[in-house]
Scaffold this motif. Structure first.
Motif, PDB file in Angstrom:
ATOM      1  N   LEU A   1       0.826  -1.204   0.000  1.00 10.50           N
ATOM      2  CA  LEU A   1       0.000   0.000   0.000  1.00 10.50           C
ATOM      3  C   LEU A   1       0.860   1.253   0.000  1.00 10.50           C
ATOM      4  O   LEU A   1       0.665   2.159  -0.810  1.00 10.50           O
ATOM      5  CB  LEU A   1      -0.927  -0.011   1.225  1.00 10.50           C
ATOM      6  N   ALA A   2       1.826   1.285   0.902  1.00 12.97           N
ATOM      7  CA  ALA A   2       2.669   2.469   1.028  1.00 12.97           C
ATOM      8  C   ALA A   2       3.410   2.764  -0.264  1.00 12.97           C
ATOM      9  O   ALA A   2       3.392   3.880  -0.776  1.00 12.97           O
ATOM     10  CB  ALA A   2       3.654   2.279   2.178  1.00 12.97           C
ATOM     11  N   VAL A   3       4.046   1.743  -0.790  1.00  9.87           N
ATOM     12  CA  VAL A   3       4.833   1.941  -2.008  1.00  9.87           C
ATOM     13  C   VAL A   3       3.946   2.368  -3.174  1.00  9.87           C
ATOM     14  O   VAL A   3       4.234   3.337  -3.871  1.00  9.87           O
ATOM     15  CB  VAL A   3       5.594   0.648  -2.374  1.00  9.87           C
ATOM     16  N   SER A   4       2.878   1.638  -3.380  1.00  6.82           N
ATOM     17  CA  SER A   4       2.034   1.962  -4.539  1.00  6.82           C
ATOM     18  C   SER A   4       1.417   3.338  -4.396  1.00  6.82           C
ATOM     19  O   SER A   4       1.263   4.063  -5.377  1.00  6.82           O
ATOM     20  CB  SER A   4       0.939   0.902  -4.724  1.00  6.82           C
ATOM     21  N   LEU A   5       1.082   3.723  -3.180  1.00  3.87           N
ATOM     22  CA  LEU A   5       0.484   5.036  -2.975  1.00  3.87           C
ATOM     23  C   LEU A   5       1.478   6.145  -3.328  1.00  3.87           C
ATOM     24  O   LEU A   5       1.163   7.088  -4.047  1.00  3.87           O
ATOM     25  CB  LEU A   5       0.040   5.165  -1.515  1.00  3.87           C
TER      26      LEU A   5
ATOM     27  N   VAL B   1       3.121  10.284  -7.069  1.00  4.04           N
ATOM     28  CA  VAL B   1       4.204  10.927  -7.805  1.00  4.04           C
ATOM     29  C   VAL B   1       3.947  10.892  -9.301  1.00  4.04           C
ATOM     30  O   VAL B   1       4.062  11.902  -9.995  1.00  4.04           O
ATOM     31  CB  VAL B   1       5.551  10.240  -7.476  1.00  4.04           C
ATOM     32  N   LEU B   2       3.586   9.732  -9.792  1.00  9.00           N
ATOM     33  CA  LEU B   2       3.349   9.588 -11.221  1.00  9.00           C
ATOM     34  C   LEU B   2       2.232  10.486 -11.717  1.00  9.00           C
ATOM     35  O   LEU B   2       2.306  11.071 -12.780  1.00  9.00           O
ATOM     36  CB  LEU B   2       2.999   8.133 -11.544  1.00  9.00           C
TER      37      LEU B   2
ATOM     38  N   VAL C   1      -1.599   3.664  -8.524  1.00  6.41           N
ATOM     39  CA  VAL C   1      -2.765   4.192  -7.812  1.00  6.41           C
ATOM     40  C   VAL C   1      -3.854   3.127  -7.709  1.00  6.41           C
ATOM     41  O   VAL C   1      -4.513   2.972  -6.681  1.00  6.41           O
ATOM     42  CB  VAL C   1      -3.346   5.427  -8.526  1.00  6.41           C
ATOM     43  N   LEU C   2      -4.035   2.387  -8.794  1.00  5.81           N
ATOM     44  CA  LEU C   2      -5.039   1.340  -8.781  1.00  5.81           C
ATOM     45  C   LEU C   2      -4.677   0.240  -7.787  1.00  5.81           C
ATOM     46  O   LEU C   2      -5.545  -0.348  -7.150  1.00  5.81           O
ATOM     47  CB  LEU C   2      -5.212   0.751 -10.176  1.00  5.81           C
ATOM     48  N   VAL C   3      -3.391  -0.035  -7.694  1.00  8.94           N
ATOM     49  CA  VAL C   3      -2.940  -1.036  -6.717  1.00  8.94           C
ATOM     50  C   VAL C   3      -3.280  -0.557  -5.313  1.00  8.94           C
ATOM     51  O   VAL C   3      -3.843  -1.287  -4.500  1.00  8.94           O
ATOM     52  CB  VAL C   3      -1.428  -1.288  -6.852  1.00  8.94           C
ATOM     53  N   ALA C   4      -2.959   0.714  -5.047  1.00  9.92           N
ATOM     54  CA  ALA C   4      -3.232   1.261  -3.724  1.00  9.92           C
ATOM     55  C   ALA C   4      -4.722   1.224  -3.419  1.00  9.92           C
ATOM     56  O   ALA C   4      -5.147   0.784  -2.347  1.00  9.92           O
ATOM     57  CB  ALA C   4      -2.705   2.695  -3.647  1.00  9.92           C
ATOM     58  N   ALA C   5      -5.508   1.673  -4.379  1.00  2.70           N
ATOM     59  CA  ALA C   5      -6.965   1.669  -4.189  1.00  2.70           C
ATOM     60  C   ALA C   5      -7.463   0.262  -3.968  1.00  2.70           C
ATOM     61  O   ALA C   5      -8.328   0.014  -3.126  1.00  2.70           O
ATOM     62  CB  ALA C   5      -7.642   2.295  -5.406  1.00  2.70           C
ATOM     63  N   GLY C   6      -6.894  -0.667  -4.732  1.00  2.00           N
ATOM     64  CA  GLY C   6      -7.282  -2.069  -4.597  1.00  2.00           C
ATOM     65  C   GLY C   6      -7.009  -2.580  -3.193  1.00  2.00           C
ATOM     66  O   GLY C   6      -7.839  -3.257  -2.586  1.00  2.00           O
ATOM     67  N   VAL C   7      -5.851  -2.239  -2.668  1.00  2.00           N
ATOM     68  CA  VAL C   7      -5.506  -2.688  -1.319  1.00  2.00           C
ATOM     69  C   VAL C   7      -6.546  -2.201  -0.320  1.00  2.00           C
ATOM     70  O   VAL C   7      -7.040  -2.957   0.514  1.00  2.00           O
ATOM     71  CB  VAL C   7      -4.108  -2.173  -0.912  1.00  2.00           C
TER      72      VAL C   7
ATOM     73  N   LEU D   1       9.543  -1.699  -9.992  1.00  2.00           N
ATOM     74  CA  LEU D   1       9.658  -0.264 -10.227  1.00  2.00           C
ATOM     75  C   LEU D   1      10.809   0.044 -11.164  1.00  2.00           C
ATOM     76  O   LEU D   1      10.724   0.898 -12.034  1.00  2.00           O
ATOM     77  CB  LEU D   1       9.867   0.479  -8.907  1.00  2.00           C
ATOM     78  N   GLY D   2      11.913  -0.657 -10.946  1.00  2.00           N
ATOM     79  CA  GLY D   2      13.082  -0.422 -11.784  1.00  2.00           C
ATOM     80  C   GLY D   2      12.787  -0.724 -13.241  1.00  2.00           C
ATOM     81  O   GLY D   2      13.059   0.074 -14.125  1.00  2.00           O
ATOM     82  N   LEU D   3      12.200  -1.865 -13.464  1.00  2.00           N
ATOM     83  CA  LEU D   3      11.884  -2.237 -14.839  1.00  2.00           C
ATOM     84  C   LEU D   3      10.902  -1.256 -15.431  1.00  2.00           C
ATOM     85  O   LEU D   3      10.973  -0.902 -16.589  1.00  2.00           O
ATOM     86  CB  LEU D   3      11.280  -3.650 -14.876  1.00  2.00           C
ATOM     87  N   PHE D   4       9.989  -0.844 -14.607  1.00  2.00           N
ATOM     88  CA  PHE D   4       8.970   0.080 -15.062  1.00  2.00           C
ATOM     89  C   PHE D   4       9.582   1.424 -15.410  1.00  2.00           C
ATOM     90  O   PHE D   4       9.229   2.059 -16.383  1.00  2.00           O
ATOM     91  CB  PHE D   4       7.916   0.228 -13.945  1.00  2.00           C
ATOM     92  N   GLY D   5      10.506   1.895 -14.566  1.00  2.00           N
ATOM     93  CA  GLY D   5      11.043   3.224 -14.763  1.00  2.00           C
ATOM     94  C   GLY D   5      12.110   3.327 -15.835  1.00  2.00           C
ATOM     95  O   GLY D   5      12.140   4.270 -16.599  1.00  2.00           O
ATOM     96  N   CYS D   6      12.969   2.368 -15.885  1.00  2.00           N
ATOM     97  CA  CYS D   6      14.092   2.475 -16.814  1.00  2.00           C
ATOM     98  C   CYS D   6      13.673   2.199 -18.243  1.00  2.00           C
ATOM     99  O   CYS D   6      12.970   1.265 -18.513  1.00  2.00           O
ATOM    100  CB  CYS D   6      15.152   1.442 -16.474  1.00  2.00           C
ATOM    101  N   LYS D   7      14.149   3.016 -19.119  1.00  2.00           N
ATOM    102  CA  LYS D   7      13.973   2.687 -20.523  1.00  2.00           C
ATOM    103  C   LYS D   7      15.311   2.153 -20.986  1.00  2.00           C
ATOM    104  O   LYS D   7      16.344   2.550 -20.495  1.00  2.00           O
ATOM    105  CB  LYS D   7      13.589   3.946 -21.312  1.00  2.00           C
ATOM    106  N   GLN D   8      15.264   1.301 -21.964  1.00  3.26           N
ATOM    107  CA  GLN D   8      16.521   0.742 -22.431  1.00  3.26           C
ATOM    108  C   GLN D   8      17.350   1.845 -23.056  1.00  3.26           C
ATOM    109  O   GLN D   8      16.885   2.559 -23.933  1.00  3.26           O
ATOM    110  CB  GLN D   8      16.220  -0.344 -23.449  1.00  3.26           C
ATOM    111  N   ALA D   9      18.592   1.992 -22.615  1.00  2.00           N
ATOM    112  CA  ALA D   9      19.418   3.063 -23.148  1.00  2.00           C
ATOM    113  C   ALA D   9      20.399   2.506 -24.163  1.00  2.00           C
ATOM    114  O   ALA D   9      20.983   1.441 -23.962  1.00  2.00           O
ATOM    115  CB  ALA D   9      20.166   3.746 -22.017  1.00  2.00           C
TER     116      ALA D   9
END
Lengths: 119, 198, 332
Positions: A14-18, A23-24, B140-146, C20-28
């Motif tokens: 929850l914390a991380v996803s929130l 941020v996103l 956000v959807l993950v958080a809401a889901g939780v 998160l890492g995979l999600f954030g990084c684009k292949q450079a």
């Protein structure tokens, strides 16, 4: 497994996803050009910083119609004939895309950069 | 045996109707978030409850019938695909989790199931619009889901545990022992479950 | 009881950060810049970085072979009465002559003496005296080169320079080399000549911008897959005297730097050498002839004059114009 272990796992998720989520979604849009896609294909683009007079632009998708309201540095879905009109409620385009799912329509701001410059 | 099957169909039917009713009502509630397709997922209370009270087969049937009828009641193809994807992934995950989880941890299935449900929905949204940019909504959807999943999970858990303390559950499942007062039993079930849904 | 807790928390964190890492990084891509042919050349590729060094060697070797000013080069020798068997020189000369014929002399590798007279080869810009210019102009004429195959030698007085086609050719060679090595995605920028190898690793086209001939930004952005994008313009090499601008693109028929209204000419195509030569040729032709030529030869072009933007029909739907859009857009 003990219950509190699960509590921890779920709490962490929850914390991380929130945090990540907030941020996103609060990122400022980078770039001035709004791109409109239907079914993944670009159907319209407009440089929002160059818009003087606000105007309406109608997008006819194979699934229905959306009306975009375009003004200086602002674009939103003003109307649509989809059942719930959730796309209209999304308001102005900010960091994250505007979506009309039943119509497969997406409006997003793309970065203005290019991969290389020919000169 | 025939009586047992009939009873089972009736109970599943009642639960399906409840799930459907919840689903139809919550579909009318628009959420303020600028996220496409987000819904509270309250109908999952029934699925989760059924998973433990009646078993995965009944839960699965209730889920599928509810989704099918739900799309008839409104939403169209898009909504149907969404419900199906979300429901399927959630169901599969719960199928696995119920083996490692204790009675007091049913809410965990609610939370994690809701995550799976929402993740599947974003996946469908991305596939339909062919825009990977939508993945920005996933956290956000993950958080809401939780959050919503934990709440519905707790509700399902409370219902199940409450019911377990009575003899109703064994009679629901087994069906071999006939209740003395069939009408009374039906009435009690309705009230108990309705109370616990709130 | 502590142990399982830590294990779980750590594995959860690992999974999350991985996600998160995979999600954030684009292949450079891996990138390296070299200096060759008097300009900066950058190679970016999605693959083995060892290939980058080899590209640098290729470019340096080509530079040594083709440089008209380097006394040890093949071209220099040819210009001073010698002969050459070099396969690159042969290939380039063959292409240059074919393109000269196609463009009826708008592109002409023998224009070198004139370009030199104006000082564009050394940077000592000057306006040549009339008789000097006439003398230089008399040496110009691709038709004089009778060579077809075998050992190359030039007729007396004729001097060639591959400046208007070399970078395009270099791009083709490097691309050929990388493709041979199994590369499927990469981007070259050789002194402004852009070569897209395939598409980006995720399948989307490369976004190639064309520099605005006036001002700082981009004139447009084109989606490009597996093609070269070459632009000719006067804004990089020119000099001004008494209020008149003299650009480095010289009309082989008059001996004078062109001044026909063109600000920028971009050609897109699979053959980089051809695009390079054609962008120069179209620039020399001037707007009207260039539009006719581009149309009849089905070229993919983007051209700009002071008050008009021309784009070929195949690019018109995918081109994204940038900057000031108060120019008239004409689709060929």
């Amino acid at each position: 497994m003990k219950t509190w272990v699960w509590v921890v796992i779920v709490a962490v998720i929850l914390a991380v996803s929130l945090t990540v989520g907030v941020v996103l979604l609060t990122r400022q849009p980078q770039g001035n050009v709004a791109y409109v896609y239907v079914d993944g294909e670009l159907v319209y683009q407009v440089d929002l910083s160059k818009v003087d007079q606000p105007y309406l632009y109608t997008v006819n998708t194979p699934y229905g119609t959306n009306v975009l309201e375009i003004a200086k540095d602002s674009i939103r879905i003003a109307d649509a004939d989809c059942p719930h009109k959730e796309c209209v409620e999304q308001g102005r385009l900010k960091g994250s895309p505007l979506v009309c799912l039943p119509h497969r329509l997406v409006v997003k701001i793309a970065e203005d950069d290019a991969d290389s410059v020919s000169r | 045996m025939k009586r047992a099957l009939t009873k089972r169909i009736v109970i599943d039917g009642v639960l399906t109707a409840m799930a459907l009713a919840i689903w139809v009502v919550e579909a009318q509630i628009p959420l303020p978030l600028p996220v496409p397709g987000i819904k509270l997922g309250l109908a999952n209370v029934v699925t989760l409850f059924a998973m433990f009270a009646l078993g995965p087969l009944d839960a699965g049937v209730i889920l599928l019938v509810r989704i099918g009828l739900g799309s008839v009641f409104g939403g169209g193809l898009t909504a149907f695909l969404f419900s199906l994807a979300g429901g399927a992934l959630c169901y599969l995950l719960c199928l696995l989790l119920r083996l490692v989880v204790k009675d007091k941890q049913i809410w965990v299935l609610g939370a994690l199931g809701a995550i799976a449900h929402n993740a599947a929905q974003i996946g469908v949204a991305i596939a339909l619009t062919r825009t990977t940019g939508l993945v920005v909504y996933l956290p956000v959807l993950v958080a809401a889901g939780v959050i919503t999943g934990t709440l519905t999970g707790l509700a399902a858990q409370a219902s199940y545990l409450a019911l377990k303390r009575t003899t109703l559950l064994s009679r629901l499942k087994g069906g071999a022992s006939l209740p003395k007062e069939p009408d009374d039993v039906a009435g009690e079930e309705d009230e108990t479950e309705k109370k616990n849904q709130k | 009881m502590r142990k399982p807790f830590f294990v779980i928390v750590i594995s959860v964190c690992l999974v999350l950060s991985l996600g998160l890492g995979l999600f954030g990084c684009k292949q450079a891509p891996k990138e390296k810049t070299f200096f060759a042919m008097n300009t900066l050349m950058t190679v970016s590729l999605y693959g083995d970085s060892a290939l980058l060094d080899e590209c640098g060697r290729l470019l340096a070797s080509l530079d040594r072979t083709l440089s008209a000013t380097d006394p040890t080069s093949e071209v220099y020798r040819l210009n001073h009465g010698g002969t050459s068997e070099d396969e690159h020189v042969k290939e380039l000369l063959d292409k240059s002559l074919a393109l000269s014929r196609l463009t009826e002399g708008a592109f002409d590798p023998t224009v070198y003496p004139v370009v030199r007279a104006w000082g564009f080869t050394t940077g000592d810009y000057r306006i040549p005296a009339q008789d000097e210019l006439t003398a230089a102009l008399s040496k110009v004429g691709y038709e004089r080169i009778a060579w077809k195959e075998g050992s190359i030698s030039l007729p007396q007085g004729v001097e060639i320079d591959f400046g208007g086609i070399a970078k395009g050719y270099a791009g083709d060679l490097v691309k050929r080399y990388l493709l041979d090595k199994g590369l499927t995605s990469g981007l070259l920028n050789l002194g402004g000549n852009v070569v897209a190898i395939g598409a980006k690793p995720d399948g989307t086209p490369y976004r190639i911008a064309v520099k605005d001939p006036v001002g700082e930004g981009y004139m447009c952005i084109l989606p490009v897959v597996d093609k070269s994008v070459v632009t000719s313009g006067l804004y990089e090499r020119y000099f001004e005297k008494d209020g008149v601008k003299y650009g480095h693109i010289v009309d082989p028929s008059t001996g004078y730097p062109v001044d026909n209204g063109f600000l920028s000419v971009t050609v897109v195509g699979e053959d980089g050498a051809k695009c390079d030569a054609l962008s120069t040729a179209l620039f020399v032709m001037g707007p009207q002839k260039a539009c006719e030529f581009a149309k009849s030869n089905a070229l993919s072009v983007v051209m700009a004059t002071e008050d008009c933007l021309y784009v070929s029909s195949d690019l018109s739907s995918s081109i994204a114009w940038k900057g000031e859009q108060n120019k008239r857009v004409v689709t060929l």
